[in-house]
Design a protein around this motif. Sequence first.
Motif, PDB file in Angstrom:
ATOM      1  N   SER A   4     -69.496  86.640   8.255  1.00 34.51           N
ATOM      2  CA  SER A   4     -70.573  86.455  10.167  1.00 34.51           C
ATOM      3  C   SER A   4     -71.498  86.967   8.906  1.00 34.51           C
ATOM      4  O   SER A   4     -71.497  87.717   8.995  1.00 34.51           O
ATOM      5  CB  SER A   4     -70.143  88.216  10.464  1.00 34.51           C
ATOM      6  N   ASP A   5     -72.633  85.935   9.305  1.00 33.71           N
ATOM      7  CA  ASP A   5     -74.093  85.531   8.341  1.00 33.71           C
ATOM      8  C   ASP A   5     -74.308  86.302  10.194  1.00 33.71           C
ATOM      9  O   ASP A   5     -73.903  86.443  11.206  1.00 33.71           O
ATOM     10  CB  ASP A   5     -73.713  84.497   8.510  1.00 33.71           C
ATOM     11  N   SER A   6     -75.669  86.102   9.428  1.00 37.53           N
ATOM     12  CA  SER A   6     -77.133  87.016  10.269  1.00 37.53           C
ATOM     13  C   SER A   6     -77.432  85.914  11.651  1.00 37.53           C
ATOM     14  O   SER A   6     -76.712  84.787  11.292  1.00 37.53           O
ATOM     15  CB  SER A   6     -77.989  87.410   9.543  1.00 37.53           C
ATOM     16  N   ASP A   7     -78.069  86.364  12.045  1.00 34.47           N
ATOM     17  CA  ASP A   7     -78.214  85.187  14.016  1.00 34.47           C
ATOM     18  C   ASP A   7     -78.913  83.392  13.698  1.00 34.47           C
ATOM     19  O   ASP A   7     -79.949  84.460  12.149  1.00 34.47           O
ATOM     20  CB  ASP A   7     -79.137  86.302  14.328  1.00 34.47           C
ATOM     21  N   PRO A   8     -78.681  82.928  13.376  1.00 36.53           N
ATOM     22  CA  PRO A   8     -79.442  81.517  13.492  1.00 36.53           C
ATOM     23  C   PRO A   8     -80.805  81.672  13.878  1.00 36.53           C
ATOM     24  O   PRO A   8     -80.842  82.474  15.207  1.00 36.53           O
ATOM     25  CB  PRO A   8     -78.847  80.615  13.771  1.00 36.53           C
ATOM     26  N   ASP A   9     -81.536  80.623  14.034  1.00 37.05           N
ATOM     27  CA  ASP A   9     -82.810  81.032  13.949  1.00 37.05           C
ATOM     28  C   ASP A   9     -82.946  79.449  14.044  1.00 37.05           C
ATOM     29  O   ASP A   9     -82.825  78.312  12.992  1.00 37.05           O
ATOM     30  CB  ASP A   9     -83.769  81.385  13.206  1.00 37.05           C
ATOM     31  N   PRO A  10     -83.896  78.274  15.542  1.00 38.79           N
ATOM     32  CA  PRO A  10     -83.847  79.231  16.703  1.00 38.79           C
ATOM     33  C   PRO A  10     -82.252  79.704  17.371  1.00 38.79           C
ATOM     34  O   PRO A  10     -81.240  79.267  16.643  1.00 38.79           O
ATOM     35  CB  PRO A  10     -84.441  78.715  17.349  1.00 38.79           C
ATOM     36  N   ASP A  11     -82.783  80.533  18.062  1.00 38.85           N
ATOM     37  CA  ASP A  11     -81.593  81.139  18.922  1.00 38.85           C
ATOM     38  C   ASP A  11     -80.203  80.395  19.419  1.00 38.85           C
ATOM     39  O   ASP A  11     -80.849  79.654  20.153  1.00 38.85           O
ATOM     40  CB  ASP A  11     -81.867  82.278  19.747  1.00 38.85           C
ATOM     41  N   PRO A  12     -79.068  80.577  19.252  1.00 44.80           N
ATOM     42  CA  PRO A  12     -77.785  79.931  19.322  1.00 44.80           C
ATOM     43  C   PRO A  12     -77.111  80.246  20.467  1.00 44.80           C
ATOM     44  O   PRO A  12     -77.681  81.416  21.092  1.00 44.80           O
ATOM     45  CB  PRO A  12     -77.716  78.916  17.571  1.00 44.80           C
ATOM     46  N   ASP A  13     -75.971  80.311  20.547  1.00 50.83           N
ATOM     47  CA  ASP A  13     -74.934  80.974  20.973  1.00 50.83           C
ATOM     48  C   ASP A  13     -75.162  82.281  20.954  1.00 50.83           C
ATOM     49  O   ASP A  13     -75.000  82.903  19.732  1.00 50.83           O
ATOM     50  CB  ASP A  13     -73.628  80.611  21.184  1.00 50.83           C
ATOM     51  N   PRO A  26     -71.104  83.902  20.321  1.00 47.40           N
ATOM     52  CA  PRO A  26     -69.927  82.925  19.611  1.00 47.40           C
ATOM     53  C   PRO A  26     -68.461  83.611  20.203  1.00 47.40           C
ATOM     54  O   PRO A  26     -68.111  84.617  20.359  1.00 47.40           O
ATOM     55  CB  PRO A  26     -70.207  83.121  18.391  1.00 47.40           C
ATOM     56  N   LEU A  84     -82.252  80.806  -2.751  1.00 51.92           N
ATOM     57  CA  LEU A  84     -82.410  81.538  -1.582  1.00 51.92           C
ATOM     58  C   LEU A  84     -81.643  83.373  -1.891  1.00 51.92           C
ATOM     59  O   LEU A  84     -80.874  83.266  -3.037  1.00 51.92           O
ATOM     60  CB  LEU A  84     -81.342  80.904  -0.420  1.00 51.92           C
ATOM     61  N   GLU A  85     -81.510  83.875  -1.449  1.00 52.57           N
ATOM     62  CA  GLU A  85     -81.169  85.562  -1.315  1.00 52.57           C
ATOM     63  C   GLU A  85     -79.073  84.978  -0.597  1.00 52.57           C
ATOM     64  O   GLU A  85     -79.425  84.426  -0.307  1.00 52.57           O
ATOM     65  CB  GLU A  85     -81.469  86.146  -0.950  1.00 52.57           C
ATOM     66  N   PRO A  86     -78.694  85.626  -1.520  1.00 51.44           N
ATOM     67  CA  PRO A  86     -77.092  85.555  -1.044  1.00 51.44           C
ATOM     68  C   PRO A  86     -76.963  86.193   0.021  1.00 51.44           C
ATOM     69  O   PRO A  86     -77.674  87.746   0.473  1.00 51.44           O
ATOM     70  CB  PRO A  86     -76.026  85.862  -2.673  1.00 51.44           C
ATOM     71  N   GLU A  87     -75.756  85.513   1.018  1.00 53.46           N
ATOM     72  CA  GLU A  87     -75.649  86.038   2.168  1.00 53.46           C
ATOM     73  C   GLU A  87     -74.131  86.318   1.583  1.00 53.46           C
ATOM     74  O   GLU A  87     -73.275  85.960   1.539  1.00 53.46           O
ATOM     75  CB  GLU A  87     -75.551  85.178   2.838  1.00 53.46           C
TER      76      GLU A  87
END
Lengths: 543, 218
Positions: A43-52, A55, A35-38
Amino acid sequence: MTTLRRSAALFCLVSLMTCSSLALADAPQPDETTLEPEGDQTSDSDPDPDPDPDPDPDPDPDVGLDANTDSDTDSAAEEEGTAIVYRLEAIRVVGNRQTAEHVILRDVAVREGEPLDVDDERLEQTRYTLLGTGFFSDVRLSLERGSARGRVVLRIEVTERTTFQVDNLVLGFSEGLAATYARADTPIVPYAGVSVSDANLLGTGDSFSGTLLLSEPHQGARLRFEDPAAFGSPLALGGMGFFVHGREYYGDDDVLVTPLRCPDGEPMPCEAARAAVVNYLRGGGAIGTGLALSPEVRLRVAYQLELVSVLSRPDAASELRGLDVVPIDFLVQDGISAVSMFDLSLVFDERDNAALTRSGSFVYLRVNLASRLFGSDYDFFRAEGLARHWVPLPGWDHTLRLGVFAGAALDETPFFYRFYAADLSDLVPSRMLELNLDRRGPLNLFRNAIAEHRIGQLGARLDVEYQIQLFRLDGDFRSFWVYANAGLYTLADLADFQQPIRGYSGIDLLPIDLTFDIGIRMDTSVGVFQIGFSTLLGFVSLG
Amino acid sequence: MRTLPHVLALGLALAATTVACSAPRAHAQELSERRVGVRFVEGAPRLDVSVADFAIDAETRRKLTSGLPQTIQFRTYAYTADRAEPVAVAVRSCRVAYDLWEESFRVQIASESRDRTVSVATIDDVVTQCLVASQMPVGSASDWSPLHGRRAWFAVIVELNPLTPDTVQRIRRWLARPQRGSVDSDSFFGSFVSLFVNRGIGAAERTLRFRSQELEVP
């Protein structure tokens, strides 16, 4: 709160430790994940599916694990743990095309008119009770509104499955009598047997089973019927009827019979002239009841009455037993005789699965008592016990089974209720309907006094079996297993303890033989099939 | 009446037992990946994650409105790339019952930190309560401080009506034998039930598993 949180965390971590050793073996190397490192760990990118989507940028550090549930939305009103209780107005059964509604309703643990708490465990119990009948492949429970506020209807939707099945199918060959005195001419006789059952006969909830055995010298049939809840009680009530035509062989190759004659139309040397053979009929029935003392323990008591008719037998016969020629006791009365006996059995069964067991125990105890006091022509007492324990082994999907069997048939026990090498050895075809399909005795692999015991008052076996799953598949063919077992067994008569068999000495006096089997088990969508190779091996060793 | 501590105990016992036997590490390579929002606050990660799609199908919605309680368990595991066992775990267990006459859902929520009951009006609200986590802590700073600079990721398992191994064992044993007595000593009936019904018991009625993207522990 802190204490609770710590305790809960500790509780979970202790649980986690139990599987860490297993998980370790599968731990990937650091470079296995692609997996590509974050880069931005804060502050990670948007979760999927759309959480809050927004935040809280500065959450309360004291908040619990479920931070979002502390900031309830307007739609959630926090309240005390209130129960939801209705009045059960009716119970509606749908989906049952064959099974009578009353058969289903008798397994429903709640009653119309009662208050019904939706958390009542009897609802879940009802579902598993119905699944436990085996009549249904699926059972769904739900509630519907009743005729007035606060009232509900319990809807039970069942999906029926076929309850007719083949329990046992036996095809094989047994060794018959020699056509001449030369053993090389010994014929091999085919036999076939089948047992079928229907646990929900015509949708009544009653069960039925039938067994049929056919071969040239033997024929037999048995029918059983059972109401598992007689008159709505927890007692089962059942009946059984059977009829067999059998031919029993006595003695060994050195048997002598008198008179030396053949039935009309049969040339010499006919079977009756060269072997001690009893042709007979048996027929009778039993009635009994059973009670589950607990989910693991069942008690059963039955009374059985049968008639035995000896069609033909030698006037006398003898055999060579060790160094002595001894008379043969045919262990059955001439003409027509009756066996009237009570049958009591107790079963303790905690196997995880009755067909492909991987863990648990099974204990079976049974006693029979026949007496002239209640009309029997035979006074005898018979008892047998079987205990098996399965131990799942670590690592692969494999299991070890330990087993012990012991039995005694005392006094005037007729031959068909005594213990046979065929009952205890896997190398000889098993008896079916108490018919001895094969004339052979023990294979006598240790060359000792077991050679003199094809039938005995006492029998015992000690064995161990190993079973391993080779592979598992999806679809109709579910898994493939290989098993192998080995054990020792013994057959003896009480007289052997008073008068040892001449011709044997020392350890050879112990009538012990080896038994073993190897085979495959296939778990399929239509049942478990087992194919053992021991019978074939038994023939080979006779060669 | 079922009390909240009882619910909490049930939830935690269920969680701990299933955690012990079904931590997803061994199958990590087979899990699909979803991106999860992660923010480290005071040394511990907080997750924004939604599994609302778990309740999108008609069958799950039918169950939730059946009037009988349904359990949804949402477990999150934190792993580092070089350790087999999880660094931390967060569990939320929801017991949802639809009140047919009040037309509302009673949601009993149990987690490691607290337990409570809320009343909501719609399935979407149930989803929000049970399947959407916002700023959910996974472990504490003491769990993560030794892991500075390591690569980490999260695995999520969501189950509908999971069973504990003990419950499964009890049901399997029970299905293998009819509750009533049997006249037939051959027990053909028991093996029959075991063969054809038993296979369906043991797993949750529905399961969703996935893993997050990988990140570096600050």
